[in-house]
Design an enzyme around this catalytic site. Structure first.
Site, short mmCIF file in Angstrom:
data_model
loop_
_atom_site.label_atom_id
_atom_site.label_comp_id
_atom_site.label_asym_id
_atom_site.label_seq_id
_atom_site.Cartn_x
_atom_site.Cartn_y
_atom_site.Cartn_z
N TRP A 1 0.83 -1.21 0.00
CA TRP A 1 0.00 0.00 0.00
C TRP A 1 0.85 1.25 0.00
CZ3 TRP A 1 -4.37 -0.34 -2.09
CH2 TRP A 1 -5.20 -1.45 -1.91
N LYS B 1 -12.56 -1.87 6.45
CA LYS B 1 -11.84 -2.87 7.22
C LYS B 1 -12.26 -2.83 8.70
CE LYS B 1 -8.77 -2.88 3.53
NZ LYS B 1 -8.05 -1.92 2.70
N ASP C 1 -1.83 6.58 6.68
CA ASP C 1 -2.88 5.75 6.07
C ASP C 1 -3.24 4.68 7.11
OD1 ASP C 1 -4.45 3.94 4.73
OD2 ASP C 1 -3.02 3.54 3.09
C1 LIG Z 1 -7.47 -1.39 1.66
C2 LIG Z 1 -6.39 -0.40 1.79
C3 LIG Z 1 -6.26 0.69 0.91
C4 LIG Z 1 -7.17 0.89 -0.28
O1 LIG Z 1 -8.43 1.23 0.12
P1 LIG Z 1 -9.61 1.54 -0.93
O2 LIG Z 1 -10.67 2.06 -0.04
O3 LIG Z 1 -9.95 0.24 -1.60
O4 LIG Z 1 -9.12 2.54 -1.89
C5 LIG Z 1 -5.25 1.59 1.13
N1 LIG Z 1 -4.38 1.45 2.15
C6 LIG Z 1 -4.46 0.40 2.99
C7 LIG Z 1 -3.48 0.29 4.12
C8 LIG Z 1 -5.47 -0.55 2.85
O5 LIG Z 1 -5.55 -1.58 3.69
#
Ligand SMILES: *Cc1c(COP(=O)(O)O)cnc(C)c1O
Length: 362
Positions: free
Chosen positions: A103, A197, A173
């Site tokens: 990511w 998540k 993030d």
């Molecule tokens: C799932 C995830 C993303 C992407 O998320 P989207 O909502 O699908 O764009 C980005 N960073 C991390 C750490 C993730 O787990």
């Protein structure tokens, strides 16, 4: 509910059963309004109450200090990969990123579309099995911000001590670990997370931004991709994802009823310890992917001796009602995602399956 799967999906992921059942009760008619929440105006009093209550609960549960705005936006965390540099990377400055895995790499690639990017630290040489230590960070001369990925969902690594970046804004993030434990929000200039998540269904992305970072961006940035647009309008500039925000609010009520961030940390540590203990006591049958000091309490990644055996594990676990244990296609192996809503009972069931599988194949 007899047939609920042992859900270890990486995202969208398990939601608390109570939340789903309560939402079902409110699905067709929301609080004697004569309609579903999905059918009503986002400018009406009924929805506005949900909107602001969700924000208030998030502020309370994350202990978000004064001086920060909470935004509900769309486009997922992937859109934040662009919005962060579009809004915060100015001419003559360099965006610093910590390269910890899949990511972080996507965030870096996106930022490069908008300006100068430097990798401040990287664990690529170690196959992203570890989180770099704070001392490894080397900032460029005029840093716009430092970006890190709090939890690498695919590799199964997680920061424990965030680096102190002084006056340089730290951007996190937290898509896959928001509210999994108490976090000192004041260390960050901006935090973002897709909801799917740990916070609810897909469709809403949370942004927590320090007010001094909300400014008119340089150059032409689409109105919808500017933080100041959403901050000025309390995330009601255009139609927000009303149902996703409602569901996030219901999940937050569940988090509060279960001990808040500290309660989640205790629950998550217990679940993670159980799986890591199962791995570590297997005599090498299971091998954890992440270095011990960088292990995630959200995504437990492990390997078996051969890909053949991993395939067999995935297949047999599925037949016994376990879902989502195959590792991400980019790294292979196996992964159990054990976000807040995954119950300790389900994790115990998985540990039992792992021991059983070993006794049959070890
Ligand atoms: C799932 C995830 C993303 C992407 O998320 P989207 O909502 O699908 O764009 C980005 N960073 C991390 C750490 C993730 O787990």
């Amino acid at each position: 509910m007899a047939n609920r799967a042992y859900n270890f999906n990486a995202g969208p992921a398990a939601l608390p059963l109570e939340v789903l059942q309560n939402a079902q009760k409110q699905f067709v008619e929301y609080e004697e309004s004569g309609m579903s929440l999905m059918e009503m105006s986002h400018r009406g009093a009924v929805y506005e109450k949900v909107h602001y209550e969700t924000e208030t609960l998030l502020r309370e549960l994350m202990s978000i200090p004064e001086g920060y705005k909470v935004l509900f936006v769309q486009g997922g965390a992937s859109t934040q990969f662009a919005m962060v540099p579009m809004n915060l990377l100015r001419a003559g400055t360099t965006a610093a990123y910590v390269a910890t895995g899949s990511w972080a790499t996507k965030a870096i690639q996106e930022a490069k579309l908008f300006g100068d990017v430097a990798v401040a630290a990287s664990s690529e040489a170690d196959a992203y099995k570890r989180i770099p230590a704070a001392e490894e960070l080397k900032l460029p001369s005029n840093p716009a911000y430092v970006h890190l990925t709090s939890n690498e969902t695919i590799e199964g690594t997680q920061w424990t001590d965030y680096p102190d970046t002084g006056s340089v804004p730290l951007i996190g993030d937290m898509s896959s670990d928001i509210l999994c434990r108490p976090v000192d929000v004041s260390k960050f200039g901006l935090i973002y997370a897709g909801a799917q998540k740990n916070l609810g269904p897909s469709g809403v992305t949370i942004v927590i931004i320090r007010e001094d970072l909300i400014a008119k961006p340089e150059g032409a940035v689409p109105t919808m991709l500017r933080y100041d647009t959403h901050a000025k309008a309390d995330s009601l500039y255009n139609t927000p994802p009303t149902f996703a925000i409602y569901m996030a609010g219901e999940v937050l009520k569940w988090v509060k009823a279960n001990g808040g961030a500290a309660g989640m940390a205790a629950r998550n540590n217990e679940k993670a310890n159980l799986l890591y203990d199962t791995i570590d006591s297997s005599g090498g049958f299971y091998r954890g992917f992440a270095d011990a000091g960088s292990r995630s309490i959200m995504n437990v990644t492990f390997r078996l001796a051969t890909e053949e055996l991993e395939k067999q594990f995935a297949k047999e676990s599925e037949a016994q009602g376990f879902v989502g244990l195959k590792g991400h296609r980019s790294v292979g192996g196996l992964r159990a995602s054990i976000y807040n809503a995954v119950t300790p009972e389900n994790v115990q069931a998985l540990a039992g399956f792992m021991r059983d599988f070993q006794s049959r194949n070890g």
